[in-house]
Design an enzyme around this catalytic site. Sequence first.
Site, PDB file in Angstrom:
ATOM      1  N   CYS A  45     -11.496   2.927 -52.321  1.00  0.00           N
ATOM      2  CA  CYS A  45     -11.618   2.940 -53.670  1.00  0.00           C
ATOM      3  C   CYS A  45      -9.987   2.778 -54.170  1.00  0.00           C
ATOM      4  O   CYS A  45     -10.107   1.936 -55.161  1.00  0.00           O
ATOM      5  CB  CYS A  45     -12.299   4.176 -54.066  1.00  0.00           C
ATOM      6  SG  CYS A  45     -13.901   4.493 -53.614  1.00  0.00           S
TER       7      CYS A  45
HETATM    8  C1  BEZ Z   1     -13.292   5.051 -49.667  1.00  0.00           C
HETATM    9  O1  BEZ Z   1     -13.246   4.738 -50.689  1.00  0.00           O
HETATM   10  O2  BEZ Z   1     -12.607   5.055 -48.680  1.00  0.00           O
HETATM   11  C2  BEZ Z   1     -14.919   5.642 -49.211  1.00  0.00           C
HETATM   12  C3  BEZ Z   1     -15.484   6.329 -50.282  1.00  0.00           C
HETATM   13  C4  BEZ Z   1     -16.369   7.067 -49.909  1.00  0.00           C
HETATM   14  C5  BEZ Z   1     -17.132   7.114 -48.685  1.00  0.00           C
HETATM   15  C6  BEZ Z   1     -16.439   6.113 -47.748  1.00  0.00           C
HETATM   16  C7  BEZ Z   1     -15.253   5.743 -47.835  1.00  0.00           C
END
Ligand code: BEZ
Length: 210
Positions: A45
């Site tokens: 994210c």
């Molecule tokens: C991420 O943004 O890295 C992420 C967010 C939630 C679950 C898995 C990865």
Amino acid sequence: MALQLGDEAPDFTSDSTEGPIKFHEYLGSSWGVLFSHPKDFTPVCTTELGRVSALKPEFEKRNVKVLGLSVDPLQSHKDWANDIKETQGHALNFPLLADPEKKVANLYGMIHPNANDTLTVRSVFVIGPDKKIKLTLTYPASTGRNFDELLRVIDSLQLTAKHKVATPSDWKQGGDVIIVPSVSDADAKTQFPGGWKTLKPYLRVVPQPK
Ligand code: BEZ
């Protein structure tokens, strides 16, 4: 029932990193992109929000207002914004909606319980100036989105809203396009006076109209 192409994008009011937002009023006559991410302070994210911030001039060029969303609270978004700036080289420069009560997330079906029943997946909604949904995308948490592809799709949506053409596989701005089958050859002569190439009666290729 899930929101579908052509449905009106539901209106809402939400807190954001840029103050309260009334969605339809905020969009005005612009196009809109509303996209969710699963969680603040997560790696993928962080890269996505940095990338969208870097591409802000490209969205603006296309008259598109972008809004992000997760079910984290406003202060969390504000704290996380420092990390985005520090690690991605671009400060957050578009509103991030804070939706801890999952009001918008539920309105748009951004929570997919068989993936995770508390967090939003990576949903994307492209909304036209008529407030209708023009495109939806859903990615799992593990896969970051390609925002160049989103810009490419927006170019296609905007072109095909204006001209009776469709864009072929892997089309990019400036590439040849296809005259839609509902346009007769007689009408095509008026609409595409420069001519076209007929590969099959249903496959007529023409330079991209301006
Ligand atoms: C991420 O943004 O890295 C992420 C967010 C939630 C679950 C898995 C990865």
